[in-house]
Design an enzyme around this catalytic site. Structure first.
Site, PDB file in Angstrom:
ATOM      1  N   SER A 127      37.281  27.458  34.974  1.00 58.58           N
ATOM      2  CA  SER A 127      38.854  27.735  34.770  1.00 58.58           C
ATOM      3  C   SER A 127      39.532  26.719  34.385  1.00 58.58           C
ATOM      4  O   SER A 127      39.259  25.390  34.359  1.00 58.58           O
ATOM      5  CB  SER A 127      39.207  27.955  36.282  1.00 58.58           C
ATOM      6  OG  SER A 127      40.482  27.977  36.400  1.00 58.58           O
ATOM      7  N   ALA A 139      36.662  33.816  44.283  1.00 57.71           N
ATOM      8  CA  ALA A 139      37.921  33.824  43.320  1.00 57.71           C
ATOM      9  C   ALA A 139      39.016  32.928  44.113  1.00 57.71           C
ATOM     10  O   ALA A 139      39.227  32.459  45.073  1.00 57.71           O
ATOM     11  CB  ALA A 139      38.533  35.249  43.354  1.00 57.71           C
ATOM     12  N   ARG A 170      25.675  40.471  44.982  1.00 57.40           N
ATOM     13  CA  ARG A 170      25.215  40.017  46.159  1.00 57.40           C
ATOM     14  C   ARG A 170      24.936  40.915  47.472  1.00 57.40           C
ATOM     15  O   ARG A 170      24.625  40.888  48.615  1.00 57.40           O
ATOM     16  CB  ARG A 170      26.697  39.498  46.728  1.00 57.40           C
ATOM     17  CG  ARG A 170      27.029  38.126  46.033  1.00 57.40           C
ATOM     18  CD  ARG A 170      28.399  37.404  46.465  1.00 57.40           C
ATOM     19  NE  ARG A 170      29.585  38.436  46.353  1.00 57.40           N
ATOM     20  CZ  ARG A 170      30.436  38.916  47.444  1.00 57.40           C
ATOM     21  NH1 ARG A 170      29.889  38.584  48.667  1.00 57.40           N
ATOM     22  NH2 ARG A 170      31.103  39.868  47.165  1.00 57.40           N
ATOM     23  N   ILE A 211      25.644  33.763  47.538  1.00 60.24           N
ATOM     24  CA  ILE A 211      25.648  32.671  46.534  1.00 60.24           C
ATOM     25  C   ILE A 211      26.019  31.223  47.277  1.00 60.24           C
ATOM     26  O   ILE A 211      27.145  31.142  47.530  1.00 60.24           O
ATOM     27  CB  ILE A 211      26.019  33.032  45.182  1.00 60.24           C
ATOM     28  CG1 ILE A 211      25.658  34.228  44.480  1.00 60.24           C
ATOM     29  CG2 ILE A 211      25.976  31.531  44.183  1.00 60.24           C
ATOM     30  CD1 ILE A 211      26.254  34.442  43.313  1.00 60.24           C
ATOM     31  N   TYR A 260      39.777  25.433  45.085  1.00 63.06           N
ATOM     32  CA  TYR A 260      39.127  26.219  43.958  1.00 63.06           C
ATOM     33  C   TYR A 260      38.865  25.206  42.723  1.00 63.06           C
ATOM     34  O   TYR A 260      37.814  25.382  42.299  1.00 63.06           O
ATOM     35  CB  TYR A 260      39.966  27.485  43.608  1.00 63.06           C
ATOM     36  CG  TYR A 260      39.739  28.337  42.391  1.00 63.06           C
ATOM     37  CD1 TYR A 260      38.603  29.230  42.285  1.00 63.06           C
ATOM     38  CD2 TYR A 260      40.247  28.038  41.331  1.00 63.06           C
ATOM     39  CE1 TYR A 260      38.333  29.955  41.265  1.00 63.06           C
ATOM     40  CE2 TYR A 260      40.067  28.655  40.110  1.00 63.06           C
ATOM     41  CZ  TYR A 260      38.947  29.718  40.115  1.00 63.06           C
ATOM     42  OH  TYR A 260      38.634  30.602  38.982  1.00 63.06           O
ATOM     43  N   SER A 305      42.394  37.867  27.116  1.00 67.21           N
ATOM     44  CA  SER A 305      41.923  39.188  27.182  1.00 67.21           C
ATOM     45  C   SER A 305      40.635  39.380  27.584  1.00 67.21           C
ATOM     46  O   SER A 305      39.720  38.507  27.050  1.00 67.21           O
ATOM     47  CB  SER A 305      42.271  40.263  25.969  1.00 67.21           C
ATOM     48  OG  SER A 305      41.271  39.805  24.889  1.00 67.21           O
ATOM     49  N   ALA A 309      29.694  35.041  38.614  1.00 65.26           N
ATOM     50  CA  ALA A 309      30.200  35.310  39.949  1.00 65.26           C
ATOM     51  C   ALA A 309      30.641  34.098  40.520  1.00 65.26           C
ATOM     52  O   ALA A 309      30.336  32.766  40.127  1.00 65.26           O
ATOM     53  CB  ALA A 309      29.126  35.475  40.932  1.00 65.26           C
ATOM     54  N   PHE A 336      35.022  42.459  37.936  1.00 67.97           N
ATOM     55  CA  PHE A 336      36.018  42.818  36.863  1.00 67.97           C
ATOM     56  C   PHE A 336      35.536  42.338  35.439  1.00 67.97           C
ATOM     57  O   PHE A 336      35.307  43.278  34.627  1.00 67.97           O
ATOM     58  CB  PHE A 336      37.344  42.026  36.931  1.00 67.97           C
ATOM     59  CG  PHE A 336      38.333  41.865  35.963  1.00 67.97           C
ATOM     60  CD1 PHE A 336      38.372  43.070  34.940  1.00 67.97           C
ATOM     61  CD2 PHE A 336      38.847  40.568  35.610  1.00 67.97           C
ATOM     62  CE1 PHE A 336      39.293  42.656  33.988  1.00 67.97           C
ATOM     63  CE2 PHE A 336      39.473  40.387  34.294  1.00 67.97           C
ATOM     64  CZ  PHE A 336      39.918  41.609  33.520  1.00 67.97           C
TER      65      PHE A 336
END
Length: 317
Positions: free
Chosen positions: A129, A87, A47, A64, A155, A220, A84, A27
């Site tokens: 994040s 998620a 990948r 990875i 995560y 955004s 990368a 994305f």
């Protein structure tokens, strides 16, 4: 004093550089690569073998992790933008395989940065994040870069461990590491919760969101790409962390309405008791979705603004 660079200086800074981008077909990568191609030589890392169409040199490195071989991909590279990663999935999946997150997001990131440092790469930009700060900011001040990290799930823990590894590498080498902590990123092709919301809006599904009263930060994808471009155009040193987000905070129903309007749709939001909504989502194994929909997540972007960058979008508009 803010570091001001003119558009012409920015172009000059890129025209002589080679930038390696991981996650180029994802994305964010699909928005980032075309922008970087306007100014520099881009090497896209994937990948899996990718059909022609990216318009840049593509290198397949496989999965990875700590054993990924990077030296060939890094040949002649001046900067790395590491997008990368594994998620953010549901808590049930994370608890079942926490080591997978650590292998990809932590060990994989550190291995790439270490290889980049050995190869003499100058800049390393890592997409972390806001979850490193925590999952919600209710009953406290907005999150800042100086907060003690409080990652809640596998995560977020893996992202925090990656950040620690990058700081150590930057301290003992000439590699400048920029760590970006974004909130939820939205834009064309977004995945995860944004994709689910988008599909519901397209199908004109009534959504029980109108009673939610929270305040959340968003980013955004255009602003994220702009920040990466801005950061690469500077002479960076050591390791530095930035919380990057749009200006302002909005509630979940307001964001949903903005998204629907941008799609040319009229969202069908109705009132529903938030305690029942929360209980239902948690009972179905969607605790993380419940928190992202119902809780507040406010951030302070004064650091990046003082540095001279401004977001392109105002979520609170």
């Amino acid at each position: 004093m803010a570091d001001v660079v003119s558009d012409s200086d920015r172009v000059d800074a890129y025209s002589r550089r080679r930038v390696l981008v991981t996650g180029a077909t994802g994305f964010i990568g699909r928005h980032l690569v075309p922008t970087l191609m306007q100014h520099c030589d881009v090497v896209a890392v994937t990948r899996r073998p990718t059909p022609a169409g990216l318009g840049v040199r593509t290198i397949c490195v496989g999965e990875i992790g700590r054993g990924t071989q990077w030296d060939g991909a890094l040949d002649g590279v001046d900067a790395v933008v590491h997008v990368a990663g594994l998620a953010h999935r549901g808590l049930v999946q994370q608890r079942a395989s926490p080591d997978v997150y650590r292998e990809v997001n932590a060990f994989g990131t550190v291995a790439l940065a270490a290889a980049a440092a050995r190869q003499g790469v100058r800049d390393f930009i890592f997409l972390s994040s806001i979850a490193v700060n925590g999952s919600a900011s209710a009953d406290r001040s907005p999150f800042t870069e100086g907060d003690t990290p409080r990652p809640k799930d596998a995560y977020a823990v893996s992202k925090a461990e990656a950040e620690n590894g990058l700081e150590e590498i930057a301290a003992r080498s000439s590699l400048a590491c920029t760590i970006i902590r974004p909130p939820l990123v939205y834009g064309r092709g977004a995945l995860g919760n944004i994709a689910m919301l988008t599909q519901a809006l397209k199908r004109n599904v009534p959504l029980p969101l109108a009673s939610i009263k929270n305040a959340r930060a968003f980013l955004s994808v255009a602003s994220l790409v702009d920040f990466v471009v801005w950061r690469l155009a500077r002479s960076n040193r050591g390791s530095e962390t930035f919380i990057v987000a749009d200006t302002g905070h909005v509630s979940t129903p307001v964001f949903s309405s903005h998204l629907g309007t941008a799609m040319g749709l009229r969202p069908r939001l109705f009132r529903f008791p938030t305690n029942i909504l929360s209980a239902g989502l948690r009972a179905s194994g969607s605790a993380s979705l419940a928190e992202s929909m119902l809780s507040s997540l406010e951030v302070d972007i004064s650091k990046v603004r003082k540095a001279g960058w401004m977001p392109l979008s105002d979520t609170g508009a």
